[in-house]
Design an enzyme around this catalytic site. Structure first.
Site, PDB file in Angstrom:
ATOM      1  CD  GLU A   6      21.387  57.190  13.097  1.00 17.85           C
ATOM      2  OE1 GLU A   6      20.985  57.154  11.924  1.00 17.85           O
ATOM      3  OE2 GLU A   6      22.470  57.691  13.426  1.00 17.85           O
ATOM      4  CG  HIS A  52      16.048  60.011   6.393  1.00 18.93           C
ATOM      5  ND1 HIS A  52      15.214  60.441   7.399  1.00 18.93           N
ATOM      6  CD2 HIS A  52      17.207  59.647   6.984  1.00 18.93           C
ATOM      7  CE1 HIS A  52      15.874  60.332   8.562  1.00 18.93           C
ATOM      8  NE2 HIS A  52      17.082  59.845   8.328  1.00 18.93           N
ATOM      9  NE  ARG A  67      17.606  55.567   7.245  1.00 20.38           N
ATOM     10  CZ  ARG A  67      18.819  56.118   7.273  1.00 20.38           C
ATOM     11  NH1 ARG A  67      19.475  56.280   6.144  1.00 20.38           N
ATOM     12  NH2 ARG A  67      19.364  56.496   8.391  1.00 20.38           N
ATOM     13  CG  HIS A 127      18.836  59.710   3.326  1.00 14.65           C
ATOM     14  ND1 HIS A 127      19.310  60.932   3.747  1.00 14.65           N
ATOM     15  CD2 HIS A 127      19.440  58.772   4.117  1.00 14.65           C
ATOM     16  CE1 HIS A 127      20.170  60.750   4.748  1.00 14.65           C
ATOM     17  NE2 HIS A 127      20.276  59.453   4.973  1.00 14.65           N
ATOM     18  NE  ARG A 152      23.116  54.821   3.671  1.00 16.57           N
ATOM     19  CZ  ARG A 152      22.961  55.643   4.695  1.00 16.57           C
ATOM     20  NH1 ARG A 152      23.491  55.359   5.880  1.00 16.57           N
ATOM     21  NH2 ARG A 152      22.278  56.750   4.558  1.00 16.57           N
ATOM     22  CB  SER A 182      26.626  56.141   4.225  1.00 18.99           C
ATOM     23  OG  SER A 182      26.154  57.110   5.096  1.00 18.99           O
TER      24      SER A 182
HETATM   25  C1  SIN Z   1      20.277  60.269   9.977  1.00 19.29           C
HETATM   26  O1  SIN Z   1      20.945  60.960  10.732  1.00 19.29           O
HETATM   27  O2  SIN Z   1      19.098  59.978  10.189  1.00 19.29           O
HETATM   28  C2  SIN Z   1      20.880  59.761   8.728  1.00 19.29           C
HETATM   29  C3  SIN Z   1      21.967  58.834   9.000  1.00 19.29           C
HETATM   30  C4  SIN Z   1      22.217  57.981   7.818  1.00 19.29           C
HETATM   31  O3  SIN Z   1      21.582  58.123   6.791  1.00 19.29           O
HETATM   32  O4  SIN Z   1      23.060  57.093   7.917  1.00 19.29           O
END
Ligand code: SIN
Length: 477
Positions: free
Chosen positions: A114, A227, A270, A322, A357, A362
């Site tokens: 990610e 997000h 993000r 988010h 973050r 999390s």
């Molecule tokens: C996501 O799946 O994009 C969110 C994961 C996260 O916020 O840690």
């Protein structure tokens, strides 16, 4: 009004991963009550799609540590980050011992990637339904010393001789008094205060208010994460960043890659992506044409797109609220400034996220710090002295109007004027002793929003509490 009285060793407020981790690891000799405001599955953890970041498969946690600090804008506390990533190395093995089965492919664990991660290190369960599967498995493992009560709203904490001694609230519509030798707040974040959020609507900052009112310290409240990719439909759903990790790109209506300017492209941190998308004129889509086996890896996304008649190859997205990085100030073991009160998970400012973050840190935080809290909690019985609190006399209509106002300023680019007028309007709220569950719940939300609003204005005025300057001296041991 009827009254219910409970006496326990430990009261855990919340039902997500932080709460359940504490409950699983407390000594089985303790009598533990875990309360959830609605059904236990209404926790944000159950919604988690992304997964659990861990350097379990790496030779050390160094790269995970660096990625976390860089994503945080170097504002996270290095020692806490070290604790997170180093103790997080064994989280995957630990969770497997509790029955969690992580996704695998022909190469072994099917780890994904990610935003702002330098490599694939995100573990999933059931593709993009990680949270639901992990929580269902762990809740089944709760031992007999843990009683779970649903539909319990905690509306104030009680103190005796300087120590938290219990809480009041509602079980359904019945007034509830709980005497507790220690209280753990695991109430989650603030996302439910507005509509444009990836969060459960019931997650509205209760823990911030509860902690603040008994004298705990709140830090970095204005650090709020947006997000980049919520599904751009009437009722927003998260579109996991893992989709971009699997090759999806953010494009405009003509197919131009909107993150092309950034070295990490659509996988930039993000906050950066969310700001770019907010500034972008026109709809942004996730082009998923390069994602392999999408139905198998992202079953929840495919079902959600189907339900909304959206082509899964071209998904319209927009940013939304988010995660809350700020919260109740805690030490590395979840102690707050108030004896007998602990905080863990999103409600706490654990120091590991700084200003932004890192994705999938999390759930890891809940597990690592939940275990630490469980190992730290001390139980001390104090008499319960209940002073019934007052609540705001606010009709549902007026409450919805305030909620709408909160949605106008709790954004990625807040307007100070709007925050100030919300504070001014709500300053005049009349308090009443005529308690009801609904008024209590509304009061907690409005108080949480006011705490955030004040913090955002203070930050705008150039005041921002420096986590590096803060020492552990302020934290009671
Ligand atoms: C996501 O799946 O994009 C969110 C994961 C996260 O916020 O840690």
């Amino acid at each position: 009004m009827s009254l219910q009285f409970e006496k326990v060793d430990v009261l855990i407020v919340g039902a997500g991963l932080a709460a359940v981790t504490v409950a699983l690891h407390l000594p089985h000799t303790l009598n533990v009550l875990l309360v959830s405001k609605h059904e236990v599955t209404s926790a944000n953890s159950d919604l988690a799609q992304g997964g659990i970041a861990s350097s379990y498969l790496e030779s050390s946690s160094v790269d995970h540590e660096r990625d976390t600090l860089v994503a945080s804008k170097l504002a996270a506390m290095p020692d806490r980050v070290y604790t997170l990533v180093e103790e997080g190395r064994s989280a995957i093995r630990d969770l497997e011992r509790f029955g969690v089965v992580f996704d695998r492919d022909e190469t072994g664990y099917a780890v994904g990637r990610e935003g702002a991660h330098g490599m694939n290190r995100i573990f999933h369960v059931g593709g993009d339904e990680t949270g639901r599967h992990v929580m269902a498995t762990l809740r089944r493992q709760l031992p007999d010393n843990v009683t779970v009560m649903e539909h319990v709203l905690i509306d104030s904490l009680l103190k005796s001789d300087g120590r938290v001694s219990g809480a009041t609230g509602y079980n359904g519509e019945t007034r509830l008094h709980v005497q507790a030798g220690a209280v753990v707040l695991a109430t989650g974040g603030i996302g439910g205060l507005i509509d444009w959020t990836s969060n459960c609507r019931s997650v509205t900052g209760d823990g911030l208010v509860l902690a603040h009112e008994v004298g705990a310290v709140l830090t970095n409240l204005s650090r709020i994460q947006f997000h980049p990719t919520l599904l751009a439909v009437e009722s927003p759903h998260l579109v996991t960043e893992a989709l971009r990790g699997a090759g999806a790109t953010l494009v405009d209506a003509s197919g131009r890659h909107v993150m092309a300017y950034h070295p990490l492209g659509s996988l930039a941190p993000r906050d950066e992506v969310a700001r770019t998308l907010t500034r972008h004129d026109g709809v942004v889509y996730l082009d998923t044409s390069r994602v392999e086996r999408i139905a198998e890896r992202f079953p929840k996304l495919v079902a959600t797109c189907d339900a909304h008649g959206i082509d899964v190859c071209q998904i319209p997205v927009r940013p939304g609220l988010h995660f809350h990085m700020g919260g109740v100030d805690v030490d590395a073991d979840g102690r707050t400034a108030v004896a007998g009160l602990y905080a863990v998970g999103e409600v706490a400012d654990s120091g590991v996220h700084g200003k932004n973050r890192l994705a999938s840190n999390s759930l890891l935080e809940c597990w690592v710090f939940g275990k630490r809290v469980a190992a730290t909690v001390t139980v001390e019985e104090k008499p319960l002295t209940v002073n019934e609190t007052t609540v705001y006399e606010v009709s549902l209509d007026l409450f919805s109007r305030y909620r709408q106002q909160i949605g106008e300023w709790l954004t990625i680019s807040p307007q100070i004027g709007e925050i100030a007028s919300f504070l001014e309007n709500t300053q005049q709220l009349v308090q009443t002793k005529h308690m009801s569950r609904q008024l209590s719940e509304q009061t907690l939300s409005l108080k949480a929003a006011r705490l955030l609003a004040r913090a955002m204005i203070e930050t705008e005025d150039g005041y921002e509490q420096d986590r590096f300057a803060r020492t552990a001296d302020g934290i009671s041991k």
